[in-house]
Design a protein around this motif. Sequence first.
Motif, PDB file in Angstrom:
ATOM      1  N   LYS A   8     -13.952   9.690  -0.550  1.00 14.54           N
ATOM      2  CA  LYS A   8     -13.090  10.656   0.138  1.00 14.54           C
ATOM      3  C   LYS A   8     -12.298  11.479  -0.863  1.00 14.54           C
ATOM      4  N   GLU A   9     -11.833  10.808  -1.913  1.00 12.40           N
ATOM      5  CA  GLU A   9     -11.062  11.494  -2.936  1.00 12.40           C
ATOM      6  C   GLU A   9     -11.915  12.555  -3.624  1.00 12.40           C
ATOM      7  N   ALA A  63     -12.651   5.015  -0.391  1.00 16.76           N
ATOM      8  CA  ALA A  63     -11.489   5.825  -0.770  1.00 16.76           C
ATOM      9  C   ALA A  63     -11.857   6.795  -1.879  1.00 16.76           C
ATOM     10  N   ARG A  64     -12.682   6.332  -2.829  1.00 11.01           N
ATOM     11  CA  ARG A  64     -13.074   7.205  -3.939  1.00 11.01           C
ATOM     12  C   ARG A  64     -13.995   8.317  -3.479  1.00 11.01           C
ATOM     13  N   VAL A 123     -13.815  -0.905   0.420  1.00 12.56           N
ATOM     14  CA  VAL A 123     -12.678  -0.050   0.774  1.00 12.56           C
ATOM     15  C   VAL A 123     -12.413   0.940  -0.348  1.00 12.56           C
ATOM     16  N   LEU A 124     -12.469   0.429  -1.581  1.00 16.85           N
ATOM     17  CA  LEU A 124     -12.217   1.269  -2.748  1.00 16.85           C
ATOM     18  C   LEU A 124     -13.309   2.333  -2.901  1.00 16.85           C
ATOM     19  N   ALA A 127       0.814  -1.223   0.000  1.00 15.90           N
ATOM     20  CA  ALA A 127       0.000   0.000   0.000  1.00 15.90           C
ATOM     21  C   ALA A 127       0.842   1.266   0.000  1.00 15.90           C
ATOM     22  N   HIS A 131     -20.588   5.197   3.059  1.00 18.12           N
ATOM     23  CA  HIS A 131     -19.614   4.196   2.611  1.00 18.12           C
ATOM     24  C   HIS A 131     -18.863   3.599   3.798  1.00 18.12           C
ATOM     25  N   GLN A 132     -18.631   4.442   4.785  1.00 20.08           N
ATOM     26  CA  GLN A 132     -17.941   3.991   6.002  1.00 20.08           C
ATOM     27  C   GLN A 132     -18.780   2.929   6.732  1.00 20.08           C
ATOM     28  N   LYS A 163      -3.672   5.396  -7.981  1.00 18.55           N
ATOM     29  CA  LYS A 163      -4.425   5.908  -6.834  1.00 18.55           C
ATOM     30  C   LYS A 163      -5.861   5.410  -6.898  1.00 18.55           C
ATOM     31  N   ASN A 164      -6.298   4.758  -5.867  1.00 17.88           N
ATOM     32  CA  ASN A 164      -7.660   4.230  -5.773  1.00 17.88           C
ATOM     33  C   ASN A 164      -8.120   3.508  -7.047  1.00 17.88           C
TER      34      ASN A 164
END
Length: 385
Positions: free
Chosen positions: A230-231, A227-228, A223-224, A87, A195-196, A137-138
Motif C-alpha cells: 500500500k505504501e 502495508a508495504r 500484515v507488513l 500502533a 497481499h490482502q 513506518k512499516n
Amino acid sequence: MLDVTRELYNALLQERRDAYRDRGITISTRQQYSELTGLRKEDARVAAVYRECEDAALHRLHLAMQAFFRRMKRGETPGYPRFKGYARWNQLEFSHGDRALRFDTLQGRLTVPGVGRVNVRKGRVVPACGRAWIVAKNGRWYACFECERAETPLPATGTLIGIDRGVHVLAATSQGELIDNRAFGERYRSRVARHQRNLESLTLRDNAGRVCNRRDPARKAAVLRLARAKEREANRRRDYLHKMARKLVRSADVIGIEALNLRAMTRSAKGTPEQPGRNVAAKSGLNRAMLDASFGQFERLIGEKAEEAARTIVRVDPRFSSQECSRCGHVAARSRRRRRFCCLSCGYTNHADVNAALVIRGRAQLALSRLPDAGAEPVMQHVAA
Ligand SMILES: [Zn+2]
C-alpha cells in the motif's frame, strides 16, 4: 525510546485524568515538567532516553488537552485524549532539530542521542533549521528535518491556464491535457489485492469475527507485506502528482483553480445523524472520494510549488463550470453529454472536463483583470473570485 516515551505519555495522561476525576484538580504542563525531572533521577530507564524526546511527548499531551478544552468551550463534544497504543506511537520528536539529531550528509550518517551513529541509506543535503523527527513506518526508520526553502522564481511564460477537477479523470487543463491517476493505480491495486487475500488466508477468526492469531509471526509478516504494498502504491501516486504539479507550475504564470471546500464536501456525502447521506458506500462514490482525496493532494502540491516559484494561483467560484460553454457562456445542464460537451446554443464541442477547465481559465482571467495592480508583480497570491 518509543516504548519509554509512549509509556510516559500514557502515565502523564493517567495522572491528569485521575487528579481531575478524584480531586477535581487540573494538573498543569509546567507541574508535570518538573515531575519529569524528578522521575529521571529515580528511574534509570526514563533517564536513558534523551530528555528532549520526553519533553516532546509532554508537549504532545499538552496540545491534545488544549485541543480538547478548546472544543469543549465551543460547545462540541470531543472525546477525551486517549491512551496511545503500540500502533499509534511511531515517532520521536527532537524539538531542537539538527542540534540534537545530527545529520552528517557527507558520510550519510545520523547521530541519534543515546543510541549512537546510524548509517542513512538514502539521504540528501538538508538545510535543517527547525524540528526533527525519527519516524518508524512499516518496519523502516526515517529521519525527517523541518527546513525552509528559498523562493526561486521560474522564468515567465506569459500563459494563464485553468484546471478543472474531472469526473472520470483526476484533472483536466485548459490546454487540453487530461491527468489520470488511475491508469497506473490498477497495476498496484492487483498487487495490494493479492497481499490482502494472502493475509486473509493466514488469519484465524473466532465466531464474533475477531482475529485470534494477531501475534502469529507468519500473519504479522503478511500484515507488513500488505502495508508495504500500500505504501508503494501511495508513493507512486504521490510521485506522479508531484511531477504533474511541477509541470503545470512550470508551464504557466497564473493558474486558475476551483475554490473547493473539500471538507464540506466529504461532510455532505456522509451526512449528519439527522440527515444521513445516501449511497455513501456505493462504489462510484468510493472512486469519487478517492479522486477527491487525490485532487486535494494535487491542489496542495500545486500551491506549494507555485509559492516556491513565485507563481500566482487564482481560486475561482466553480459553480456551473461544467455546464457553461467556454465559447459563448451559455449555461445548460444538457450541454454536457457524458464525457463530451456540446453547447446547445452555439454548437461548440470539446471534452467536457477540458471545456470546464477553459471556463475556469476565463473566470481566473476576469478575476485578475479586476485587481488594481493586474499583471504587475508575479507574486504568489490567493485571489478569491
Ligand atoms: Zn456555446
